[in-house]
Design an enzyme around this catalytic site. Structure first.
Site, PDB file in Angstrom:
ATOM      1  N   ARG A   1       0.835  -1.203   0.000  1.00  0.00           N
ATOM      2  CA  ARG A   1       0.000   0.000   0.000  1.00  0.00           C
ATOM      3  C   ARG A   1       0.872   1.256   0.000  1.00  0.00           C
ATOM      4  NH1 ARG A   1       1.614   2.020   4.016  1.00  0.00           N
ATOM      5  NH2 ARG A   1       0.365   3.892   3.676  1.00  0.00           N
ATOM      6  N   GLY A   2       0.171   2.419  -0.083  1.00  0.00           N
ATOM      7  CA  GLY A   2       0.899   3.688  -0.177  1.00  0.00           C
ATOM      8  C   GLY A   2       1.079   3.982  -1.663  1.00  0.00           C
ATOM      9  N   ALA A   3       0.739   5.214  -2.060  1.00  0.00           N
ATOM     10  CA  ALA A   3       0.699   5.527  -3.492  1.00  0.00           C
ATOM     11  C   ALA A   3       2.001   5.198  -4.234  1.00  0.00           C
ATOM     12  CB  ALA A   3       0.298   6.991  -3.666  1.00  0.00           C
TER      13      ALA A   3
ATOM     14  N   ASP B   1      -2.170  10.846  -2.529  1.00  0.00           N
ATOM     15  CA  ASP B   1      -2.433   9.765  -3.482  1.00  0.00           C
ATOM     16  C   ASP B   1      -2.622  10.281  -4.902  1.00  0.00           C
ATOM     17  OD1 ASP B   1      -3.202   8.492  -0.773  1.00  0.00           O
ATOM     18  OD2 ASP B   1      -2.945   6.866  -2.220  1.00  0.00           O
TER      19      ASP B   1
END
Ligand code: MRU
Length: 345
Positions: free
Chosen positions: A52-54, A243
């Site tokens: 996860r995490g942009a 994001d």
């Protein structure tokens, strides 16, 4: 240079190798590495926030295209490219808000479409080179964000952050946390308030873990404590990740970010958004045009996997909100601090 020994994701072997990443849903209780050999497993790992995490899902998507190419059996070049494109597009749809995922996958497909390759092996080799380049560029961008962002952090600062915009969310170093790591390395005395970040607790589970590992003085708070802390003069600045940043500077980030920006404005506290250029989406005009991912209701109806709401209750669960540009003091990018977004970042 910010300090981080963690590497959340790695490619193992040559173009017929595989992707290995930390399962972020198991942290901080267990550090489990998942070996991922195909795009279906990667798709569900991205959807379920194991990765996860942009910026990190962008990097994962790039290596995902390598996995797709590795598993294609079609000998015919046109058929090969068609399958690569269709499966890559499906992977890009795993999470719609973070622009980095579709950005990285488009970049990979451009490599496949541009080149004239001797054979499939040569194409796979070029794809792996490009994915590795995307990873190393991400690491370099995060490092630069740390360098610029640390200039905004004064000695003896109390910084508030939301969600996890750290090493775990990027190739390495993070965005918002990179600035914090760099400030610490410069010898500044800092303390970080970490929002727990309901519903999935990226702050309590991931940021708290990461900062503690890095020896940063930090305190966990419930999301709804940010306002009172600001009113008491205990927050000097807010730094969050992003994001997707639209052309006018409106910024999508983890739900709760918008509220923090309004609070920061009301208390005259600087509100910074740290992001690499891969998170800026100049094709999207404003926040109104950003697609917000809606996630399963049970993430809100439960707490740490246990039902807390009554059986018949429904829930509303957008994973992100949009902070209007007017509430953002500055963007910390790998190219410097930007008070306003122009067409070139
Ligand atoms: O749903 P998540 O955990 O992927 O959301 C992550 C965030 O909102 C981060 O703040 C953002 O991706 C920036 S990470 C450098």
């Amino acid at each position: 240079m910010p300090n981080s020994i963690l590497q959340p994701l790695k490619w193992r072997g040559n173009e017929n190798g595989y992707l290995q990443f930390i399962d972020q849903t198991a942290l901080p209780l267990k550090k489990i590495y998942i070996s991922c050999h195909n795009e279906a497993i990667l798709y569900s790992a991205i959807r379920s926030l194991k990765v996860r995490g942009a910026p990190l899902i962008g990097v994962a998507g790039a290596f995902g295209v390598c996995l797709i190419a590795k598993n294609i059996r079609t000998p015919n070049p046109t058929g090969f490219l068609k399958e690569l494109r269709l499966k890559s597009e499906r992977l890009a749809s795993a999470r719609p808000t973070a622009v980095n995922l579709s950005w990285a996958i488009k970049r990979m497909l451009a490599v496949a479409q541009k080149g004239s390759f001797r054979n499939a092996a040569a194409l796979k080799e070029s794809l792996l080179i490009e994915a590795k380049r995307i990873l190393s560029e991400d690491i370099a961008m995060c490092e630069a964000i740390g360098r610029y962002g640390s200039k905004l952090i004064k000695n003896n600062s109390n910084i508030l952050t939301h969600c996890n915009a750290g090493t775990l969310a990027t190739g390495r170093f993070g965005t918002a946390l990179s600035a914090i790591y760099a400030a610490k390395q410069q010898g500044k005395k800092i303390h970080v308030y970490v929002d727990e970040t309901r519903p999935l607790l990226q702050g309590a589970r991931l940021t708290a873990w990461e900062l503690t590992q890095a020896g940063i003085n930090c305190t966990l708070i419930c999301d709804n404590m940010a306002g009172p802390l600001m009113a008491q003069g205990k927050i000097d600045c807010v730094i969050v990740g992003a994001d997707r940043i639209a052309r006018n500077g409106d910024t999508a980030n983890k739900t709760g970010t918008y509220g923090l920006s309004v609070l920061a404005k009301a208390h005259k506290i600087p509100f910074y958004v740290a992001a690499p250029v891969s998170t800026f989406d100049l094709k999207t005009k404003s926040g109104r045009d950003i697609v917000i991912e809606h996630r399963e209701e049970k993430e809100v109806l439960e707490f740490a996997g246990r039902r807390t709401a009554p059986k018949e209750m429904k829930a509303y669960n957008p994973a992100f909100d949009v902070t209007p540009a007017k509430f953002i003091t500055a963007f910390i990018t790998n190219n410097g601090i930007r008070r306003q977004i122009k067409t070139k970042i």
